[in-house]
Design an enzyme around this catalytic site. Sequence first.
Site, PDB file in Angstrom:
ATOM      1  N   THR A 183       0.837  -1.187   0.000  1.00 54.36           N
ATOM      2  CA  THR A 183       0.000   0.000   0.000  1.00 54.36           C
ATOM      3  C   THR A 183       0.868   1.231   0.000  1.00 54.36           C
ATOM      4  OG1 THR A 183      -1.310   1.414   1.426  1.00 54.36           O
ATOM      5  CG2 THR A 183      -0.252  -0.439   2.490  1.00 54.36           C
ATOM      6  N   ILE A 184       0.832   1.939  -1.088  1.00 51.18           N
ATOM      7  CA  ILE A 184       1.606   3.173  -1.164  1.00 51.18           C
ATOM      8  C   ILE A 184       1.124   4.144  -0.089  1.00 51.18           C
ATOM      9  CG2 ILE A 184       0.068   4.391  -2.812  1.00 51.18           C
ATOM     10  CD1 ILE A 184       3.725   4.267  -3.484  1.00 51.18           C
ATOM     11  N   ASP A 185      -0.165   4.043   0.271  1.00 52.77           N
ATOM     12  CA  ASP A 185      -0.778   4.992   1.211  1.00 52.77           C
ATOM     13  C   ASP A 185      -0.491   4.661   2.673  1.00 52.77           C
ATOM     14  OD1 ASP A 185      -1.996   6.559  -0.759  1.00 52.77           O
ATOM     15  OD2 ASP A 185      -3.694   5.205  -0.912  1.00 52.77           O
ATOM     16  N   ARG A 198       5.032  33.501  -2.660  1.00 50.93           N
ATOM     17  CA  ARG A 198       3.774  32.872  -3.042  1.00 50.93           C
ATOM     18  C   ARG A 198       3.274  31.869  -2.014  1.00 50.93           C
ATOM     19  NH1 ARG A 198       4.967  31.094  -9.232  1.00 50.93           N
ATOM     20  NH2 ARG A 198       4.452  33.062 -10.223  1.00 50.93           N
TER      21      ARG A 198
END
Lengths: 354, 354, 354, 354
Positions: D131-133, D168
Amino acid sequence: MHIGILTGGGDCPGLNAVIRAVTLALIKQCGAHVTGIRRGFLGLLDRQLLPLDEAVVGGILAQGGTILGTHNRCDPFHYFAEGGADVSARLIAYVQELGLDALVVIGGDGSMAIADKLSRLGLPIVGVPKTIDNDLCLTDRSFGFDSAVSIVAEALDRLETTARSHGRVMIAETMGRYAGWIALEGGIAGAADVILIPELPYSVAAVAEVCRRREQEGAGHTLICIAEGAHPRNESMVVSQTLVDSPDPLRLGGVGAALAHQLQSRLNSEVRSTMLGHVQRGGSPTAFDRILATQFGWAAAQLIKDARFGRMVVLQGSEMRDVALAEVAGRNRLVPLNHPLLLTAQGLGLCLGQ
Amino acid sequence: MHIGILTGGGDCPGLNAVIRAVTLALIKQCGAHVTGIRRGFLGLLDRQLLPLDEAVVGGILAQGGTILGTHNRCDPFHYFAEGGADVSARLIAYVQELGLDALVVIGGDGSMAIADKLSRLGLPIVGVPKTIDNDLCLTDRSFGFDSAVSIVAEALDRLETTARSHGRVMIAETMGRYAGWIALEGGIAGAADVILIPELPYSVAAVAEVCRRREQEGAGHTLICIAEGAHPRNESMVVSQTLVDSPDPLRLGGVGAALAHQLQSRLNSEVRSTMLGHVQRGGSPTAFDRILATQFGWAAAQLIKDARFGRMVVLQGSEMRDVALAEVAGRNRLVPLNHPLLLTAQGLGLCLGQ
Amino acid sequence: MHIGILTGGGDCPGLNAVIRAVTLALIKQCGAHVTGIRRGFLGLLDRQLLPLDEAVVGGILAQGGTILGTHNRCDPFHYFAEGGADVSARLIAYVQELGLDALVVIGGDGSMAIADKLSRLGLPIVGVPKTIDNDLCLTDRSFGFDSAVSIVAEALDRLETTARSHGRVMIAETMGRYAGWIALEGGIAGAADVILIPELPYSVAAVAEVCRRREQEGAGHTLICIAEGAHPRNESMVVSQTLVDSPDPLRLGGVGAALAHQLQSRLNSEVRSTMLGHVQRGGSPTAFDRILATQFGWAAAQLIKDARFGRMVVLQGSEMRDVALAEVAGRNRLVPLNHPLLLTAQGLGLCLGQ
Amino acid sequence: MHIGILTGGGDCPGLNAVIRAVTLALIKQCGAHVTGIRRGFLGLLDRQLLPLDEAVVGGILAQGGTILGTHNRCDPFHYFAEGGADVSARLIAYVQELGLDALVVIGGDGSMAIADKLSRLGLPIVGVPKTIDNDLCLTDRSFGFDSAVSIVAEALDRLETTARSHGRVMIAETMGRYAGWIALEGGIAGAADVILIPELPYSVAAVAEVCRRREQEGAGHTLICIAEGAHPRNESMVVSQTLVDSPDPLRLGGVGAALAHQLQSRLNSEVRSTMLGHVQRGGSPTAFDRILATQFGWAAAQLIKDARFGRMVVLQGSEMRDVALAEVAGRNRLVPLNHPLLLTAQGLGLCLGQ
């Protein structure tokens, strides 16, 4: 049309990009059949081949090294495996047996010298310059050099944080036995305070003086980039050459370690040296080198298409051109003492060892 | 001698390297006093300065962005903060009040146009070309471009692993509103199968055909590199320009997302798009850009030393030269349709959208 | 509340992230006044300070090294600058003069030993473990280690392309004088075929046998990762220690070069060695190290807030805890011979020198 | 002994490292015969195999993606290619026909749910979490996550230089539809000033207030890291879920672009957003992920060796353990609101949107 490709000499980032471009260009433009020769000229003697097609070269652009393998001692005119015999006739016979219409040789000055001799014996050869050191004649740049310079600059970035944190003199020793291009460009890109190259014998006292001044004036640390072929001014070239060829114990750790030893006795700051070594020539090429290698490969394919043999592709200014193999063979391109980058470095206050 | 430096327009890797080189060269060669102007021309109106010396510029070579700050809407001839009034006289008066002998302007075509006007009004100005897009006239390269190309190539390297693992069409959208240099070089370096640039309107059908052929012939995946200004052939330039200036919902996600949408309906494979965005212009410059920026800075200092004002330094082939500001102002350098890199890409079998 | 911070011993990626986190946490949570001490304990003797606030620590998270500077020979109980005198009383007096309510010491086992002694003399001290080698007791990890492992892995990636292209044995020598963590993790991450660590004396014959088998079985090349403290089995530990402390000529080039020398005589393939050196500890920390260092800094600030002095923060499993300084001081954490990573390496067929 | 391996779901850096470790461990320890299944469970339906041995897995450790290919819609219990039919019996019959003694399934919660069902039907299965997450239950970490966090941190490093140069607000949108791990760790590592995650609905006004305060207090720029699943507080979860599933025009550019739009109307500074996209999951894994993936692969092989089927390997603290597939299937691990990293971020003064 059947074309052979080989890579000779030391490995270099971008070799695979050349192999890919030559192969794709010949297949797409000429419908050629392309065969890779393994391990440089050796593969034309012990008959090791790797057929090349779109699938084989499909994913290699970004890979370091060469999928063909290379060999840096194989000269068919003095074959190491047979007591220095001239086996060039056997090589040429095998090329004819394979039915090769031309041979692309990707290599350095040694490989180009062999290619030139084979070319004079009638082999249709096209050369592609490969030199991590950027010291081949008549080409402004070759692939691999930008990658090496990038690695040197990144290493100097890293060493700088240690130099600054400890108030140290940090030395990075780069490749460049005869020519100082890597140390010069890598040193400028890595914000070295001192750059020492073979073309400009240095004074240990002058370098120590720069370090001492920086110790006192607040910067507190000094970053030195030295080419492996750099040598102190008081050593004659002859002595220096001997040192390069058969290093004595003091040089065993490299010229960086030797310089560290000499500086340490003159300074309060700690002096540390790192020899960057083989990491400079391995790994994935930079984007710049991938593009340049692709252009070289494409240009080599055009020479073959036009049957313009005995020539090597070169980059001059921003143009791809070609020169006779004979013009390149066995010659080195040193950093001229009036080179704009040298003048820039001096003008910005960098010490070049004087 | 008192020299001012400012950086105008969008930021770009290498700006700090130019600032450092100009400053060091002027201090070392001319004993000059150097003052940085903050936020581009704005700092000459709201009087924000940053004195520059060796200590200030000592560690900035490798830093991205600009230590001076920049502003991309400030034109003293149409000053946004005063309803478009011409406040150039006030700016010139302040330059005289500061006692500046010359001003170095590092910027793109907009900044050079302003610099040219100020120069005609008598300000001694030297320009340094800054364009991430590599589209300024008369210079073969500018710093920042190599860094952008590197980031694109690295992104394509990453996207390729996903494309290959899933058998997908992966699209990377790069910068380049008018000129396709980044997409062209980045695409070649990142082994894109399709490269789409503004100079060559593309056919969606042709691109889909390439993807379909790759689906069937085994590679199974396609990598597309598209410049933000690329547009389909059937859209007229006028329409396209409208889309660029006021994007409709379909273009909100960028031209890459729009292309993905169009391709998806024609293909079995999944199509995914990534807009690389601002990461292309931030961060530490590549070694190549650090060296080029250093050379530009050095060359600008030489123009000042020689009082050759109203000129901009350029790289032509491998030489540093200079041209009149007026020659550069407001002109763009697009990819010529016979450019060697385009021919190389085509010759290797890449699809350019035709 | 007035808190001092110092960094002692060798530099390490992540030091600045700790300094930033301690400073921000103390300011935000306690409204503390924070003062940096320059150059480790030295700055408490020669009175060099750097006031820290949000602006000063704002941009340092990603910077390598330490903005405070460090010194790796300063022990106030044996002060090098005064003939080894005990000047700890002077140091403590200065801390009181400054009105410091606590001192954060970021350092290795040497610094923790000093911190422990000062703590027993009444200084309110909190320790943060710093060790590039990952060999401090009671903490599973420290910042800087992941960065070092990453650099080793990247170097091995590069060396592999040369090894493969030339059919060579390539050796990378990593840091790790007493503990083999860097070589073990770096070697696994970089796909080394052989990993040699100080904890497991190796057999040159066994290593040569692996190389020879690979020569014959087709892989053709071997990648070796050796820690600087690794030693051949037949050398007694005593001899080895001597070699480490006062290297003889054969070791001047490092243990990697010595191993290369020994292997070369037993093999047909060329053998090359690279000592990775100081680049392993410089430069920007990995994301992992930035997070870990930030957590350490935060945890140290909590100890101060809770007035829990004489303690060092540690990572155990995935939790931040703390231990008494006395438990850590002067002890090393070697790789246990039954460590899961060692078993994994062996199980995958890597040679550990046996 | 004949073992099959497949990779399911989205690609992820480290998949190849797992494949390599499983293969080598099974060959070396058990003399097993190992067969790769192509394209996830699909390959067990359309019979696409890739035999694996030492030569095949020799060079894949550092490669991104998966050499086996993957497919993220293939569920044999609802087979997309046959109108949602349950073809699990056919799959099991093919596994028996192949003579597989066990199957290693590397995948996410979807793949584990399928694996669990197949396991209950009698297939001897071992799971490896992907799972990359980082949101799979019961494992503290999975491979790929550290790589994703590194890419986010590097992107923030780049965006920071633009933010600072232009004064910015720069927004980076990361992956993480349900869990905010990537944004949280990436944001901390990249020195974001604001981190927005799905678990903590944010207030646009609060974020704008932080930007405005920074505008005024001198820093002048703000760096925001937002997970793709983050949503404003005033949107109910239901609405937000709708937006995620079928984005309206305002969300077409992603939640980062939507936030930019909302902030811009409240601020003087320019606001820019970049969606990092697929580059977060491609490319070579970090050293950390290579080691973790190797350990997972090794641990999976041990489960097979010990015939402990129906289980998935997990990392808990610093130990490799295993849990029942049923415990993992279909569950997500969100960031707990009292997680130490959240508290650390808050304590250091980062804005979490409140």
